[in-house]
Design a protein around this motif. Structure first.
Motif, PDB file in Angstrom:
ATOM      1  N   GLU A   1       0.867  -1.103   0.089  1.00 47.28           N
ATOM      2  CA  GLU A   1       0.121  -0.018   0.282  1.00 47.28           C
ATOM      3  C   GLU A   1       1.083   1.227  -0.025  1.00 47.28           C
ATOM      4  O   GLU A   1      -0.015   2.416  -0.786  1.00 47.28           O
ATOM      5  CB  GLU A   1      -1.073   0.229   1.219  1.00 47.28           C
ATOM      6  CG  GLU A   1      -1.603  -0.901   1.116  1.00 47.28           C
ATOM      7  CD  GLU A   1      -3.137  -0.839   2.091  1.00 47.28           C
ATOM      8  OE1 GLU A   1      -2.745   0.257   2.640  1.00 47.28           O
ATOM      9  OE2 GLU A   1      -3.801  -2.048   2.654  1.00 47.28           O
ATOM     10  N   ARG A   2       2.168   0.908   0.533  1.00 46.38           N
ATOM     11  CA  ARG A   2       2.862   2.393   0.843  1.00 46.38           C
ATOM     12  C   ARG A   2       3.954   2.649  -0.401  1.00 46.38           C
ATOM     13  O   ARG A   2       4.180   2.955  -0.440  1.00 46.38           O
ATOM     14  CB  ARG A   2       3.483   2.331   1.657  1.00 46.38           C
ATOM     15  CG  ARG A   2       2.269   2.398   3.142  1.00 46.38           C
ATOM     16  CD  ARG A   2       3.492   2.685   4.786  1.00 46.38           C
ATOM     17  NE  ARG A   2       4.371   3.157   4.892  1.00 46.38           N
ATOM     18  CZ  ARG A   2       5.244   3.072   5.111  1.00 46.38           C
ATOM     19  NH1 ARG A   2       5.526   2.618   6.090  1.00 46.38           N
ATOM     20  NH2 ARG A   2       6.479   4.570   5.266  1.00 46.38           N
ATOM     21  N   GLY A   3       3.991   1.819  -0.846  1.00 47.18           N
ATOM     22  CA  GLY A   3       4.516   1.315  -2.772  1.00 47.18           C
ATOM     23  C   GLY A   3       6.007   0.569  -2.553  1.00 47.18           C
ATOM     24  O   GLY A   3       6.320   1.154  -2.941  1.00 47.18           O
ATOM     25  N   GLN A   4       6.065  -0.398  -1.285  1.00 47.92           N
ATOM     26  CA  GLN A   4       7.499  -0.640  -0.873  1.00 47.92           C
ATOM     27  C   GLN A   4       7.460  -2.508  -2.009  1.00 47.92           C
ATOM     28  O   GLN A   4       6.374  -2.859  -2.181  1.00 47.92           O
ATOM     29  CB  GLN A   4       7.388  -0.954   0.415  1.00 47.92           C
ATOM     30  CG  GLN A   4       7.270   0.358   0.614  1.00 47.92           C
ATOM     31  CD  GLN A   4       7.191   0.507   2.826  1.00 47.92           C
ATOM     32  OE1 GLN A   4       6.650  -0.447   3.608  1.00 47.92           O
ATOM     33  NE2 GLN A   4       7.902   1.168   3.448  1.00 47.92           N
ATOM     34  N   ILE A   5       8.250  -2.936  -1.479  1.00 53.42           N
ATOM     35  CA  ILE A   5       8.890  -3.864  -2.699  1.00 53.42           C
ATOM     36  C   ILE A   5       9.147  -4.697  -1.915  1.00 53.42           C
ATOM     37  O   ILE A   5      10.398  -4.119  -1.296  1.00 53.42           O
ATOM     38  CB  ILE A   5       8.721  -3.970  -3.861  1.00 53.42           C
ATOM     39  CG1 ILE A   5      10.467  -3.075  -4.111  1.00 53.42           C
ATOM     40  CG2 ILE A   5       8.033  -3.482  -4.737  1.00 53.42           C
ATOM     41  CD1 ILE A   5      10.712  -3.332  -5.980  1.00 53.42           C
TER      42      ILE A   5
END
Length: 92
Positions: free
Chosen positions: A27-31
Motif C-alpha cells: 500500500e505504501r509503494g514498497q516492494i
C-alpha cells in the motif's frame, strides 16, 4: 573493465539468471527484494540504491549506488584510454 559474467563465471550472460522471482507492491509503494537477489547482488540494510525507469518498457531497474559509481568510473577510464590512443595515432 569488467565483463558481464553469469553465475558460474562463464563469459556469456544467461538471460534466465536475471530472474529472482516476484514481489508485490504494498500500500505504501514498497516492494521486497527476494533473498536470493539480495545475497547474490550483496544488498545490505542501509545500502543506497538508484531506481530508474526502464527506457523502453514499463518497469524499473534497481542498482546499488556504489555499483553505478564504479561503472561510471570504469567508463570514464575507457574514454580517457580511447582519447589517448587517438591522440597517439594522430601524432605518430
Amino acid at each position: 573493465m569488467k565483463s558481464m559474467k553469469g553465475k558460474n563465471g562463464e563469459g556469456c550472460w544467461n538471460f534466465s539468471e536475471a530472474f529472482f522471482g516476484t514481489s508485490t507492491v504494498g500500500e505504501r509503494g514498497q516492494i521486497v527484494i527476494p533473498a536470493e537477489a539480495r545475497t547474490e547482488i550483496g544488498f545490505q540494510p542501509g545500502d543506497k540504491v538508484l531506481i530508474m525507469r526502464h527506457p523502453i518498457h514499463q518497469g524499473l531497474v534497481v542498482f546499488k549506488l556504489e555499483a553505478v559509481k564504479e561503472f561510471l568510473d570504469d567508463f570514464a577510464k575507457q574514454i580517457e584510454h580511447l582519447e589517448r590512443d587517438k591522440l597517439n595515432r594522430e601524432e605518430g
